[in-house]
Design an enzyme around this catalytic site. Structure first.
Site, mmCIF file in Angstrom:
data_model
loop_
_atom_site.group_PDB
_atom_site.id
_atom_site.type_symbol
_atom_site.label_atom_id
_atom_site.label_comp_id
_atom_site.label_asym_id
_atom_site.label_seq_id
_atom_site.Cartn_x
_atom_site.Cartn_y
_atom_site.Cartn_z
ATOM 1 N N TYR A 70 -28.326 -19.242 24.229
ATOM 2 C CA TYR A 70 -29.510 -19.695 23.477
ATOM 3 C C TYR A 70 -29.579 -21.220 23.449
ATOM 4 O O TYR A 70 -30.605 -21.822 23.787
ATOM 5 C CB TYR A 70 -29.474 -19.147 22.033
ATOM 6 C CG TYR A 70 -30.303 -19.977 21.084
ATOM 7 C CD1 TYR A 70 -31.700 -19.992 21.202
ATOM 8 C CD2 TYR A 70 -29.717 -20.787 20.106
ATOM 9 C CE1 TYR A 70 -32.482 -20.790 20.369
ATOM 10 C CE2 TYR A 70 -30.489 -21.580 19.281
ATOM 11 C CZ TYR A 70 -31.871 -21.579 19.410
ATOM 12 O OH TYR A 70 -32.637 -22.383 18.594
ATOM 13 N N LYS A 106 -32.378 -23.874 25.036
ATOM 14 C CA LYS A 106 -33.144 -24.867 24.261
ATOM 15 C C LYS A 106 -32.871 -26.277 24.790
ATOM 16 O O LYS A 106 -33.776 -27.105 24.879
ATOM 17 C CB LYS A 106 -32.798 -24.790 22.767
ATOM 18 C CG LYS A 106 -33.351 -23.593 22.040
ATOM 19 C CD LYS A 106 -34.877 -23.528 22.041
ATOM 20 C CE LYS A 106 -35.552 -24.485 21.069
ATOM 21 N NZ LYS A 106 -37.014 -24.262 20.996
ATOM 22 N N THR A 116 -33.497 -27.920 18.605
ATOM 23 C CA THR A 116 -32.531 -27.453 17.602
ATOM 24 C C THR A 116 -31.275 -28.327 17.609
ATOM 25 O O THR A 116 -30.934 -28.919 18.645
ATOM 26 C CB THR A 116 -32.121 -25.984 17.909
ATOM 27 O OG1 THR A 116 -30.955 -25.650 17.148
ATOM 28 C CG2 THR A 116 -31.797 -25.771 19.375
ATOM 29 N N ASP A 117 -30.590 -28.354 16.477
ATOM 30 C CA ASP A 117 -29.309 -29.084 16.432
ATOM 31 C C ASP A 117 -28.272 -28.434 17.340
ATOM 32 O O ASP A 117 -27.283 -29.061 17.716
ATOM 33 C CB ASP A 117 -28.781 -29.187 14.990
ATOM 34 C CG ASP A 117 -28.536 -27.859 14.295
ATOM 35 O OD1 ASP A 117 -28.819 -26.793 14.879
ATOM 36 O OD2 ASP A 117 -28.069 -27.883 13.135
ATOM 37 N N GLU A 118 -28.508 -27.159 17.716
ATOM 38 C CA GLU A 118 -27.499 -26.445 18.507
ATOM 39 C C GLU A 118 -27.348 -27.015 19.913
ATOM 40 O O GLU A 118 -26.383 -26.709 20.608
ATOM 41 C CB GLU A 118 -27.802 -24.941 18.545
ATOM 42 C CG GLU A 118 -27.855 -24.379 17.139
ATOM 43 C CD GLU A 118 -27.756 -22.863 17.022
ATOM 44 O OE1 GLU A 118 -27.193 -22.226 17.917
ATOM 45 O OE2 GLU A 118 -28.223 -22.346 16.002
HETATM 46 P P1 TYD Z 1 -27.388 -17.411 12.264
HETATM 47 O O1 TYD Z 1 -28.269 -17.105 11.110
HETATM 48 O O2 TYD Z 1 -27.312 -16.426 13.389
HETATM 49 O O3 TYD Z 1 -27.761 -18.865 12.780
HETATM 50 P P2 TYD Z 1 -27.020 -19.813 13.900
HETATM 51 O O4 TYD Z 1 -26.052 -19.009 14.666
HETATM 52 O O5 TYD Z 1 -28.177 -20.239 14.725
HETATM 53 O O6 TYD Z 1 -26.388 -20.936 13.126
HETATM 54 O O7 TYD Z 1 -25.905 -17.596 11.721
HETATM 55 C C1 TYD Z 1 -25.598 -18.573 10.777
HETATM 56 C C2 TYD Z 1 -24.094 -18.535 10.565
HETATM 57 O O8 TYD Z 1 -23.755 -17.297 9.959
HETATM 58 C C3 TYD Z 1 -23.332 -18.624 11.867
HETATM 59 O O9 TYD Z 1 -22.178 -19.437 11.668
HETATM 60 C C4 TYD Z 1 -22.932 -17.191 12.145
HETATM 61 C C5 TYD Z 1 -22.801 -16.576 10.757
HETATM 62 N N1 TYD Z 1 -23.152 -15.138 10.677
HETATM 63 C C6 TYD Z 1 -22.260 -14.226 10.097
HETATM 64 O O10 TYD Z 1 -21.170 -14.596 9.608
HETATM 65 N N2 TYD Z 1 -22.620 -12.907 10.048
HETATM 66 C C7 TYD Z 1 -23.806 -12.454 10.557
HETATM 67 O O11 TYD Z 1 -24.068 -11.230 10.500
HETATM 68 C C8 TYD Z 1 -24.708 -13.401 11.148
HETATM 69 C C9 TYD Z 1 -26.014 -12.963 11.723
HETATM 70 C C10 TYD Z 1 -24.336 -14.727 11.190
#
Ligand code: TYD
Length: 333
Positions: free
Chosen positions: A145, A149, A121-123
């Site tokens: 997480y 990874k 992942t890019d993370e």
């Molecule tokens: P997410 O879908 O959890 O992916 P990731 O954290 O792996 O990037 O979240 C995407 C973005 O959306 C992240 O910046 C967090 C934000 N987010 C919200 O603002 N509200 C939410 O309820 C969730 C789940 C994520």
């Protein structure tokens, strides 16, 4: 006929990959090893696929060794993936994403598997304010997480360097598309709005993510399988960046609602500000994404409208409801 072991083929990205691959290479023999966790809900994407299914854990050494016999290729999607859940409890992330990956690598190496793709992942890079991460950027994961990874990802590197085991790592940006579990931001927000519930936007909504349609991720993995070099890493990105407020507005507009449906909530701890990838190394192999974000979001919203019973069934489960309660209760600003 190629013999391919897919791990996590009942999850979001894995199930879409199996569907994509099955349509293009119907003569290949696919085996899907999946533990059927809460997130293994990809049967909606898998509807018509011919695939041998094995229910089991990638940490189960005996099972993995048995399945690995005669396999030529492994595409390893299986993982715990949700950042917020890893903040609540990270142990299962370490078990699946690190020990599970090690179990697969070891069995694959012993059975002379000729290609092993690790879906990272890019993370793993952490956050970047300006510019993009290349495959040579340092790994600075910020959530449990992402750290899990990164550990699996680095283990893959060690198998290449130590054993010359032909592993390739891909690091993709944020995926969206059909049959994504409604804990991730896009399906959570689409389904909430369809249920006339507000959408919980973390912090100021200023965090930026790069988005890819899950089918473009599948075609990128296909390209890496065809042309990628063993021991190499390939970023998979589209360049389609959006901050969460812009993203939320697009989702709201697609559902015909207005911004009063946004509920600002407390930010995620350690929330990475921005992910952005330089994917020129993969593009030099001849890959490019097909679906732009606006078109992909339109299709995705359509999918959630046409598959209401799929996500309603998930959202009605007690375990889902208690996760949501723990995650969001009392966090309104
Ligand atoms: P997410 O879908 O959890 O992916 P990731 O954290 O792996 O990037 O979240 C995407 C973005 O959306 C992240 O910046 C967090 C934000 N987010 C919200 O603002 N509200 C939410 O309820 C969730 C789940 C994520």
């Amino acid at each position: 006929m190629a013999k391919i072991l897919i791990t996590g083929g009942s999850g979001f990205i894995g199930s879409n990959f199996i569907r994509y691959w099955g349509e293009k290479y119907p003569n290949d023999a696919l085996t899907n090893l999946d533990r059927l966790t809460y997130a293994s809900q990809g049967s909606a994407a898998l509807k018509k696929s011919k695939v041998r299914f094995v229910k089991g854990d990638i940490c189960d050494k005996k099972l993995v060794e048995k399945l690995m016999k005669g396999m030529e290729t492994v595409v390893h999607f299986a993982a715990e993936t949700h950042v917020d859940r890893s903040i609540q409890d990270s142990q299962i992330f370490l078990k699946t994403n690190v020990l599970g990956t090690q179990t697969l690598l070891e069995a694959a190496r012993k059975n002379n598997v000729s290609k092993f793709i690790f879906i990272s992942t890019d993370e793993v890079y952490g956050s970047i304010d300006k510019g993009t991460f290349s495959e040579y950027s340092p790994l600075r994961p910020n959530s449990p997480y992402a750290a899990s990874k990164a550990s699996g990802d680095l283990l893959c590197r060690s198998y290449w360097v130590t054993y010359k085991f032909p592993v390739i790592v891909t690091r993709c940006c944020n995926n969206y598309g059909p049959a994504q579990f409604p804990e991730k931001v896009i399906p959570l927000f689409i389904s909430n709005l369809m249920e006339d519930k507000k959408v919980p936007l973390y912090g100021k909504g200023a965090n930026v993510r790069e988005w890819i349609h899950v089918d473009d991720h599948a075609s990128a993995v296909e390209q890496v399988l065809a042309k990628g070099e063993p021991g190499e890493i390939y970023n998979i990105g589209t360049g389609e960046e959006l901050n969460n407020r812009e993203l939320t507005k697009k989702i709201i507009a697609a559902l015909g609602k207005d911004e009063s449906w946004i509920e600002p909530v407390q930010d995620r701890p350690g929330h990475d500000l921005r992910y952005a990838l330089d994917s020129s190394k993969l593009r030099a192999l001849g890959w490019k994404p097909k679906t732009n974000f606006d078109e992909g979001l339109r299709q995705t919203v359509e999918w959630y409208k046409n598959n209401v019973s799929w996500w309603k069934k998930i959202k009605q489960k007690g375990a889902y409801k208690s996760y949501i309660k723990k995650q969001y209760a009392g966090r309104s600003k």
